[in-house]
Design a protein around this motif. Structure first.
Motif, mmCIF file in Angstrom:
data_model
loop_
_atom_site.group_PDB
_atom_site.id
_atom_site.type_symbol
_atom_site.label_atom_id
_atom_site.label_comp_id
_atom_site.label_asym_id
_atom_site.label_seq_id
_atom_site.Cartn_x
_atom_site.Cartn_y
_atom_site.Cartn_z
ATOM 1 N N HIS A 9 0.823 -1.211 0.000
ATOM 2 C CA HIS A 9 0.000 0.000 0.000
ATOM 3 C C HIS A 9 0.858 1.263 0.000
ATOM 4 C CE1 HIS A 9 -4.139 -1.269 -0.116
ATOM 5 N NE2 HIS A 9 -3.846 -2.259 0.701
ATOM 6 N N THR A 11 3.850 1.505 -1.305
ATOM 7 C CA THR A 11 4.416 1.565 -2.653
ATOM 8 C C THR A 11 3.371 2.075 -3.640
ATOM 9 O OG1 THR A 11 5.926 -0.251 -2.168
ATOM 10 C CG2 THR A 11 5.491 0.200 -4.487
ATOM 11 N N ARG A 12 2.152 1.595 -3.507
ATOM 12 C CA ARG A 12 1.051 2.032 -4.366
ATOM 13 C C ARG A 12 0.862 3.545 -4.253
ATOM 14 N NH1 ARG A 12 -4.287 3.429 -2.908
ATOM 15 N NH2 ARG A 12 -3.805 2.963 -0.752
ATOM 16 N N GLN A 13 0.882 4.064 -3.032
ATOM 17 C CA GLN A 13 0.693 5.497 -2.830
ATOM 18 C C GLN A 13 1.830 6.313 -3.439
ATOM 19 O OE1 GLN A 13 0.208 5.494 1.414
ATOM 20 N NE2 GLN A 13 -2.019 5.538 1.258
ATOM 21 N N LEU A 23 -4.751 4.752 -8.089
ATOM 22 C CA LEU A 23 -4.639 4.476 -6.652
ATOM 23 C C LEU A 23 -5.777 3.574 -6.183
ATOM 24 C CD1 LEU A 23 -3.596 7.960 -5.262
ATOM 25 C CD2 LEU A 23 -2.335 5.832 -4.952
ATOM 26 N N ALA A 26 -5.471 -0.027 -7.710
ATOM 27 C CA ALA A 26 -4.411 -0.790 -7.042
ATOM 28 C C ALA A 26 -4.842 -1.180 -5.634
ATOM 29 C CB ALA A 26 -3.122 0.030 -7.006
ATOM 30 N N ARG A 27 -5.522 -0.270 -4.932
ATOM 31 C CA ARG A 27 -6.003 -0.575 -3.572
ATOM 32 C C ARG A 27 -6.966 -1.753 -3.598
ATOM 33 N NH1 ARG A 27 -10.131 -0.049 -0.284
ATOM 34 N NH2 ARG A 27 -11.465 0.953 -1.817
ATOM 35 N N ILE A 30 -4.994 -5.064 -4.403
ATOM 36 C CA ILE A 30 -4.206 -5.533 -3.248
ATOM 37 C C ILE A 30 -5.132 -6.130 -2.199
ATOM 38 C CG2 ILE A 30 -2.750 -4.801 -1.312
ATOM 39 C CD1 ILE A 30 -1.610 -2.632 -3.272
ATOM 40 N N GLU A 57 5.754 -5.911 -5.565
ATOM 41 C CA GLU A 57 6.206 -4.665 -4.953
ATOM 42 C C GLU A 57 7.468 -4.157 -5.648
ATOM 43 O OE1 GLU A 57 8.145 -1.769 -2.568
ATOM 44 O OE2 GLU A 57 8.955 -3.775 -2.855
ATOM 45 N N LEU A 60 6.531 -2.852 -9.151
ATOM 46 C CA LEU A 60 5.890 -1.536 -9.055
ATOM 47 C C LEU A 60 6.917 -0.438 -8.807
ATOM 48 C CD1 LEU A 60 2.682 -2.174 -6.924
ATOM 49 C CD2 LEU A 60 2.774 -1.391 -9.286
#
Length: 75
Positions: A9, A11-13, A23, A26-27, A30, A57, A60
């Motif tokens: 999360h 890394t996504r942000q 965003l 991806a949230r 995950i 991860e 990304l």
């Protein structure tokens, strides 16, 4: 498992900063993947899933780029 979940999360942000649609997508992905496998009891399968999540991860963080249009013909 929780540490990797939080890392994904974060890394996504970072990777999809200022892109609300990416965003959220991806949230959901995950959270969905972790929820679908939350009842897994096989240690071998859990280790395999953790390896996949760790690989995601890294991909990304190292392979995804965000482009921004600065002009009609420039990115």
């Amino acid at each position: 498992v929780l540490k990797l979940f939080k890392l994904l999360h974060r890394t996504r942000q970072e990777v999809f900063k200022n892109d609300a649609r990416a965003l959220e997508a991806a949230r959901q992905k995950i959270n969905g993947e972790f929820k679908n496998n939350q009842d897994e009891t096989s240690e071998e399968k859990i280790n395999e899933l953790l390896k996949i999540a760790s690989d995601v991860e890294v991909i990304l963080r190292t392979s995804v780029i965000q482009a921004v249009h600065t002009d009609s013909d420039k990115i």
